[in-house]
Write an enzyme that holds these catalytic residues in place. Structure first.
Site, PDB file in Angstrom:
ATOM      1  CE  LYS A  28      -2.795   0.574   3.831  1.00 44.55           C
ATOM      2  NZ  LYS A  28      -2.585   1.627   5.040  1.00 44.55           N
ATOM      3  CB  SER A  29       4.100   2.512   2.161  1.00 47.44           C
ATOM      4  OG  SER A  29       3.501   2.589   3.307  1.00 47.44           O
ATOM      5  N   GLY A 101      -4.980   7.634   5.080  1.00 43.75           N
ATOM      6  CA  GLY A 101      -3.953   8.506   5.989  1.00 43.75           C
ATOM      7  C   GLY A 101      -3.181   8.709   5.375  1.00 43.75           C
ATOM      8  CB  SER A 173       5.515  10.549  11.483  1.00 44.70           C
ATOM      9  OG  SER A 173       4.439  10.246  10.510  1.00 44.70           O
ATOM     10  CD  GLN A 175       0.083   7.874   7.528  1.00 44.29           C
ATOM     11  OE1 GLN A 175      -0.237   9.480   8.241  1.00 44.29           O
ATOM     12  NE2 GLN A 175       0.099   7.324   6.757  1.00 44.29           N
ATOM     13  CG  ASP A 321       0.866   0.111   9.813  1.00 46.80           C
ATOM     14  OD1 ASP A 321       0.305   1.285  10.509  1.00 46.80           O
ATOM     15  OD2 ASP A 321       1.247   0.222   8.367  1.00 46.80           O
ATOM     16  NE  ARG A 352      -4.661   0.414  13.681  1.00 48.11           N
ATOM     17  CZ  ARG A 352      -4.449   0.539  12.345  1.00 48.11           C
ATOM     18  NH1 ARG A 352      -3.202   0.107  11.960  1.00 48.11           N
ATOM     19  NH2 ARG A 352      -5.309   0.280  10.982  1.00 48.11           N
TER      20      ARG A 352
END
Ligand code: S3P
Length: 437
Positions: A28-29, A101, A173, A175, A321, A352
């Site tokens: 996905k990333s 996100g 992070s 992101q 994750d 989570r």
């Protein structure tokens, strides 16, 4: 604004073994990044093994709305006709990133230095997620961005002149790091980002592949603005985070062995392997030849007795994750497992820590919710009804729990599994799980 449907559910009867060979969908990333960098590159970028999940398709639709012509000759084959670093055009409407996100944070960085205005929104979960972690450093670079008290909608005002900054990330992070590197391409001067702990480095590796000069050393990455990107070919490996559900399933119940083929094993992603090995797991990697730009391997797993561990905090970001399914491994282990230093888990697609603690308690597992982690006592698991809170990884983690539960587990609100892992129910059944959806 999109809302995930809430009525879809899984019923998973207890199963005692998993076996065989399987291949999980693309990373996905890497798929998000391939689309974005391909979009602002010169020439064509061909992506194979693209993850055709809702999250990545939100990025794809966003780039089309920004004027990038993208073809999909097949489900997982994508051709991006890059418009060059100055070729994006303002979208007529807000860009809806759904549950993603990564899409909203990275696009905020990419759009901060454009000449036009943009607005980014998402589903109920995304609209609650913190954005100031990207808007604060981007504002320091000269960007003009408004949010609703730090949450989306993210309104980016075009025409800001960005300049490089030297930024120490307050949290680990990828992101945020990636958003800053994307903005840095449009900034005057050099941008440097220092991380408190290593996080996934797919952006750095891929920028290099697109011809960008980027320097990384000792937790600090630097990039000079104004560089051009050139289209290239990207072969996306299987997503380690999707493989993780089967890796844990194998550790719990693959007495004959289970193999997951063609998985991305970038060391900034594979902390789960180290955690499971500390617990006594039997896992072997067969690396594929050729490392660049992302290492790939087949992963062989065999059931073994797992023992509880204290998770080294240094491994948390490298397994960020994978904690939902790691907590299931902990529930199936002998003794106690303690995770701390993982407060970031509270602001993912769901909280989570709280959602896993409540689900594990429903299934009879002794579990203590800490401010920044969980303490889990391995033991007998019963069946029950789990609220996934619309979080894909929670839904898949409790599916794996059926290998150690004595009765069926019913998991509600599972539609969002399609955000990261389309085809999960089919693969889970092929491996031996008794999942009805
Ligand atoms: C991601 C980074 C991580 C991870 C997310 C994907 C990425 O988020 O949890 O699923 O692709 O860069 P953070 O940067 O918020 O840790």
């Amino acid at each position: 604004m999109s809302n995930a449907t809430t009525e879809r559910r899984y019923v998973v009867r207890s199963a005692t073994s998993v076996a065989g060979e399987l291949t999980v969908p693309g990373d996905k990333s890497i798929s998000h990044r391939a689309l974005m960098l391909g979009g602002i590159a010169e020439g064509q970028t061909s992506i194979s093994g693209f993850l055709a999940s809702e999250d990545c398709l939100a990025t794809l639709a966003g780039l089309r709305a920004l004027g990038v012509f993208i073809e999909r000759p097949q489900e997982s084959e994508v051709r991006v006709h890059g418009v060059g670093r100055s070729g994006l055009k303002g979208a007529a409407r807000p860009l809806d990133m759904g549950n993603a996100g990564t899409a909203i944070r990275l696009l905020t960085g990419l759009l901060a230095g454009q000449r036009f205005d943009s607005t980014l929104i998402g589903d109920d979960s995304l609209m609650r997620r913190p954005m100031e972690r990207v808007t604060t450093p981007l504002s320091a670079m000269g960007a003009r961005i408004d949010t609703d008290g730090g949450r989306p909608p993210v309104r980016i005002h075009g025409g800001a002149a960005l300049h490089g900054i030297d930024y120490a990330l307050p949290m680990a992070s990828a992101q945020v790091k990636s958003a800053l590197l994307l903005a840095a391409l449009y900034a005057k001067g050099t941008t440097s980002v220092t991380e408190p702990a290593p996080t996934r480095d797919h952006t750095e590796r891929m920028l290099h592949g697109f011809g960008v000069q980027i320097a990384s050393e000792a937790g600090r990455v630097s990039l000079a603005g104004g560089q051009r990107l050139y289209g290239c070919e990207i072969d996306v490996p299987g997503d380690f985070s999707s493989a993780a559900f089967f890796i844990v399933a194998g550790c719990l119940a693959a007495r004959q062995g289970l193999t997951i083929r063609n998985v991305g094993v970038n060391p900034t992603r594979t902390g789960l392997l180290q955690l499971l090995q500390l617990m006594g797991a039997d896992i072997e990697l067969a690396p594929h030849p050729g490392e660049a730009p992302e290492p790939v391997a087949d992963i062989h797993v065999r059931a073994s007795t797992l023992r509880g561990i204290r998770v080294p905090e240094a491994l948390v970001a490298l397994a960020i994750d994978e904690f939902p399914v790691f907590f299931i491994a902990a529930a199936g282990a002998e003794g106690e497992t303690v995770v701390t230093g993982a407060a970031e888990l509270r602001i993912k697609e769901s909280d989570r820590l709280a959602v896993m603690a409540s689900g594990l308690a429903t299934l009879g597992i002794e579990c203590e919710l800490l401010a920044d982690g969980l303490r889990i006592k391995g033991g007998a698991m019963r069946g029950g009804r789990i609220d996934s809170h619309g979080d894909h990884r929670i839904a898949m983690a409790f599916t794996v729990a059926s290998l150690i539960a004595s009765e069926p587990i019913e998991i509600n609100n599972v539609a969002n599994v399609a955000t990261s892992f389309p085809g999960f129910p089919r693969l889970a059944r092929a491996a031996g799980l008794a999942l009805e959806d």
